[in-house]
Design a protein around this motif. Structure first.
Motif, mmCIF file in Angstrom:
data_model
loop_
_atom_site.group_PDB
_atom_site.id
_atom_site.type_symbol
_atom_site.label_atom_id
_atom_site.label_comp_id
_atom_site.label_asym_id
_atom_site.label_seq_id
_atom_site.Cartn_x
_atom_site.Cartn_y
_atom_site.Cartn_z
ATOM 1 N N UNK A 39 0.831 -1.195 0.000
ATOM 2 C CA UNK A 39 0.000 0.000 0.000
ATOM 3 C C UNK A 39 0.870 1.252 0.000
ATOM 4 N N UNK A 40 0.262 2.373 -0.322
ATOM 5 C CA UNK A 40 0.967 3.659 -0.322
ATOM 6 C C UNK A 40 2.276 3.569 -1.084
ATOM 7 N N UNK A 41 2.203 3.012 -2.253
ATOM 8 C CA UNK A 41 3.420 2.785 -3.038
ATOM 9 C C UNK A 41 4.086 4.089 -3.443
ATOM 10 N N UNK A 42 5.403 4.044 -3.504
ATOM 11 C CA UNK A 42 6.215 5.191 -3.850
ATOM 12 C C UNK A 42 7.054 4.860 -5.080
ATOM 13 N N UNK A 43 7.476 5.866 -5.825
ATOM 14 C CA UNK A 43 8.333 5.588 -6.992
ATOM 15 C C UNK A 43 9.583 4.789 -6.644
ATOM 16 N N UNK A 44 10.115 4.987 -5.441
ATOM 17 C CA UNK A 44 11.322 4.251 -5.043
ATOM 18 C C UNK A 44 11.060 2.772 -4.757
ATOM 19 N N UNK A 45 9.784 2.354 -4.780
ATOM 20 C CA UNK A 45 9.454 0.938 -4.663
ATOM 21 C C UNK A 45 9.566 0.217 -6.009
ATOM 22 N N UNK A 46 9.803 0.957 -7.062
ATOM 23 C CA UNK A 46 9.917 0.354 -8.386
ATOM 24 C C UNK A 46 11.099 -0.605 -8.440
ATOM 25 N N UNK A 98 10.490 -13.593 -10.491
ATOM 26 C CA UNK A 98 10.376 -12.140 -10.375
ATOM 27 C C UNK A 98 9.170 -11.576 -11.101
ATOM 28 N N UNK A 99 8.634 -10.500 -10.547
ATOM 29 C CA UNK A 99 7.537 -9.784 -11.163
ATOM 30 C C UNK A 99 7.819 -8.291 -11.065
ATOM 31 N N UNK A 100 7.600 -7.573 -12.156
ATOM 32 C CA UNK A 100 7.962 -6.164 -12.216
ATOM 33 C C UNK A 100 6.897 -5.299 -11.544
ATOM 34 N N UNK A 101 7.346 -4.417 -10.674
ATOM 35 C CA UNK A 101 6.483 -3.405 -10.063
ATOM 36 C C UNK A 101 7.018 -2.041 -10.465
ATOM 37 N N UNK A 102 6.173 -1.240 -11.076
ATOM 38 C CA UNK A 102 6.554 0.100 -11.498
ATOM 39 C C UNK A 102 5.581 1.104 -10.895
ATOM 40 N N UNK A 103 6.121 2.067 -10.153
ATOM 41 C CA UNK A 103 5.300 3.087 -9.506
ATOM 42 C C UNK A 103 5.623 4.429 -10.151
ATOM 43 N N UNK A 104 4.615 5.029 -10.746
ATOM 44 C CA UNK A 104 4.826 6.314 -11.412
ATOM 45 C C UNK A 104 4.508 7.459 -10.454
ATOM 46 N N UNK A 105 5.210 8.556 -10.629
ATOM 47 C CA UNK A 105 5.011 9.719 -9.743
ATOM 48 C C UNK A 105 3.928 10.647 -10.269
#
Length: 123
Positions: free
Chosen positions: A83-90, A116-123
């Protein structure tokens, strides 16, 4: 044991994702499970772990209060609610299994790894 991670994707900052790690070949019951992540150009780092009995959970400081690791031994699956994902969690997120482990934060303690699974968090 074969591990299959899924649930990654693209999400905006502040959003949520739930990763799953399904095991096949053997029961997950005797294994401590961990989630790690690796961003481009960086080393693989510990995110969260859960003991093989499920009674203890551990988190790296940067995700405490935002991520929750859990397991369902009947479904042979481990989850990471983010939850509350941040760009640095990418990063690419990996699940791993450590037989009779207590939930180590060290990569070398784990015997089996998912793809592995890709997580991308956009700002």
């Amino acid at each position: 044991v074969q591990l299959q991670a899924s649930g990654g994707g693209l999400v905006q900052a502040g959003g949520s994702l739930r990763l799953s790690c399904a095991a096949s070949g053997r029961t997950l019951s005797p294994y401590a499970m961990g989630w790690f992540r690796q961003a481009p150009g960086k080393e693989r780092e510990f995110v969260a772990a859960i003991s093989w009995k499920g009674g203890n959970t551990y988190y790296t400081d940067s995700v405490k209060g935002r991520f929750t690791i859990s397991r369902d031994n009947a479904k042979n699956t481990v989850y990471l609610q983010m939850n509350s994902l941040k760009p640095e969690d990418t990063a690419v997120y990996y699940c791993a299994a450590d037989k009779f482990g207590s939930g180590s934060s060290h990569v070398d303690e784990y015997d089996y790894w998912g793809q592995g699974t890709q997580v991308t968090v956009s700002s």
